[in-house]
Motif scaffolding. Sequence first.
Motif, PDB file in Angstrom:
ATOM      1  N   GLY A 128     -12.820  -6.203  -2.160  1.00  0.00           N
ATOM      2  CA  GLY A 128     -13.490  -5.163  -2.952  1.00  0.00           C
ATOM      3  C   GLY A 128     -14.742  -6.850  -2.962  1.00  0.00           C
ATOM      4  O   GLY A 128     -15.949  -6.195  -3.119  1.00  0.00           O
ATOM      5  N   ASP A 165      -8.461   1.230 -13.290  1.00  0.00           N
ATOM      6  CA  ASP A 165      -8.888   1.292 -11.642  1.00  0.00           C
ATOM      7  C   ASP A 165      -7.800   0.061 -11.089  1.00  0.00           C
ATOM      8  O   ASP A 165      -8.518  -1.108 -12.312  1.00  0.00           O
ATOM      9  N   THR A 210      -7.804   8.669  -2.678  1.00  0.00           N
ATOM     10  CA  THR A 210      -8.001   8.782  -3.817  1.00  0.00           C
ATOM     11  C   THR A 210      -7.053   8.570  -5.088  1.00  0.00           C
ATOM     12  O   THR A 210      -6.251   9.655  -5.046  1.00  0.00           O
ATOM     13  N   THR A 222      -8.388  -1.598  -8.912  1.00  0.00           N
ATOM     14  CA  THR A 222      -9.024  -2.290  -7.041  1.00  0.00           C
ATOM     15  C   THR A 222      -9.151  -4.626  -7.532  1.00  0.00           C
ATOM     16  O   THR A 222      -9.088  -4.805  -6.997  1.00  0.00           O
ATOM     17  N   SER A 234      -7.172  -5.978  -1.538  1.00  0.00           N
ATOM     18  CA  SER A 234      -7.987  -5.633  -1.745  1.00  0.00           C
ATOM     19  C   SER A 234      -8.542  -5.421  -3.179  1.00  0.00           C
ATOM     20  O   SER A 234     -10.024  -5.720  -3.142  1.00  0.00           O
ATOM     21  N   ASN A 235      -8.110  -6.966  -4.212  1.00  0.00           N
ATOM     22  CA  ASN A 235      -8.913  -7.670  -4.554  1.00  0.00           C
ATOM     23  C   ASN A 235      -9.639  -8.099  -3.933  1.00  0.00           C
ATOM     24  O   ASN A 235     -11.717  -8.364  -3.619  1.00  0.00           O
ATOM     25  N   ASN A 295      -5.780   4.191  -9.697  1.00  0.00           N
ATOM     26  CA  ASN A 295      -6.984   4.257  -8.569  1.00  0.00           C
ATOM     27  C   ASN A 295      -7.006   2.416  -7.756  1.00  0.00           C
ATOM     28  O   ASN A 295      -7.439   1.868  -8.355  1.00  0.00           O
ATOM     29  N   VAL A 296      -6.946   3.059  -6.502  1.00  0.00           N
ATOM     30  CA  VAL A 296      -7.892   1.126  -5.464  1.00  0.00           C
ATOM     31  C   VAL A 296      -8.730   1.980  -4.753  1.00  0.00           C
ATOM     32  O   VAL A 296      -8.241   2.975  -4.382  1.00  0.00           O
ATOM     33  N   ASP A 297      -9.692   1.150  -4.506  1.00  0.00           N
ATOM     34  CA  ASP A 297     -11.340   1.563  -3.466  1.00  0.00           C
ATOM     35  C   ASP A 297     -11.091   0.728  -2.719  1.00  0.00           C
ATOM     36  O   ASP A 297     -10.997  -0.760  -2.833  1.00  0.00           O
ATOM     37  N   ASN A 298      -9.955   1.281  -1.982  1.00  0.00           N
ATOM     38  CA  ASN A 298      -9.828   0.527  -0.403  1.00  0.00           C
ATOM     39  C   ASN A 298     -10.723   1.708   0.779  1.00  0.00           C
ATOM     40  O   ASN A 298      -9.705   3.189  -0.014  1.00  0.00           O
ATOM     41  N   LYS A 307       1.023  -1.264   0.325  1.00  0.00           N
ATOM     42  CA  LYS A 307       0.258   0.021   0.081  1.00  0.00           C
ATOM     43  C   LYS A 307       1.142   1.573   0.101  1.00  0.00           C
ATOM     44  O   LYS A 307       0.403   2.304  -0.540  1.00  0.00           O
TER      45      LYS A 307
END
Length: 274
Positions: free
Chosen positions: A229, A176, A169, A178, A225-226, A161-164, A140
């Motif tokens: 998600g 992306d 952001t 994620t 992160s996967n 970007n990774v949504d976490n 990270k």
Amino acid sequence: MKIIVLLVLFPCLIFIDSINAQSNGAKLFTSKCTACHTIGGGNLVGPDLANIQNIRSEEWITNFIKSPQKVIDSGDSAAVALLNEFKIVMPDQPLSNTEIKSIIDYIATNSPDKNNPNQKTPNQIFNASLATNSDVIKGKEIFEGETKLKNGGPSCIACHNVDNANVFTGGLLAKDLTLAFSRLSAAGIDGILRNPPFPAMIDAFANAPLTDDEISALLAFFYYSNNAGMLQTSTLQNQSDLLVSLIIGLDIFIVFLLIMWKRVKKRSVNFFNN
Ligand code: HEC
Ligand code: HEC
């Protein structure tokens, strides 16, 4: 009516199936084969399976995995030679052809490159079952640029970007990431980071290659992160479970209050009667 249900259900099942198929080879190999085999890590109880897809036919491998004894009994010279070398017969693996195919694909994508034998395989770089929390955090920090890259490349967050919840952001210039892990697998991401096929990334990393350590930490982070998600739905599930237990708890509390209320009433009646 039933037909409509089937029509809705069927694409859903196929969708779930296709998510599973991608990581199935990895899962099967890790759970059923790693006790005795490596891919490029040398012999264990059984032989190193690196590049087995180039050494034997798919049919031979499939028959062998299902029942090694049968292949040996048929007098197959390769199987007999293996038995003489390794002394024990591998146990039958009751797997379907599709499952075996997914394992062979997994071995193929994780085998070391013959032209570059010193390069670590993605399998050696990243092993989901061995990744620790501190690997994820390290990844990270590399992704966000908090830890500078050893060879001076730009941080990933400049473009991706990774949504976490734990990550700022990131850039929207590129895809992306994620769910990059299930889209590309460890081997796929590893390959992209070593030899980026995209102009923007070639410019960024051609003279600033990532180290094995950095790639390993990034893979741990993407793996996390996967799955975070993917886990969003089960978090929702947990939230609704919480709601149900709250309601049940509230019900019990109300019944308790009612009982107490009756007792208090009885007692106060008694009190007045005395
Ligand atoms: C208990 C240990 C054990 C397990 C578990 C095991 N194997 Fe094996 N495997 C062996 C041994 C030992 C051999 C050597 C041949 C023999 O004597 O059976 C072998 C041979 C093989 C071969 C032939 C290799 C060659 O050089 O031709 C393949 C392919 C193979 N195993 C695949 C698998 C796969 C895929 C799994 C998991 C689904 C698996 N094995 C699980 C012990 C094991
Ligand atoms: C200068 C911008 C830039 C930087 C910095 C950058 N990338 Fe990329 N990356 C791209 C572009 C552009 C693509 C190609 C297609 C797209 O995603 O838009 C790409 C594609 C990828 C892909 C493939 C995505 C997919 O699903 O096909 C991965 C994985 C990836 N990058 C990882 C990384 C990692 C990890 C870092 C940090 C070490 C990084 N990138 C840094 C611009 C960048």
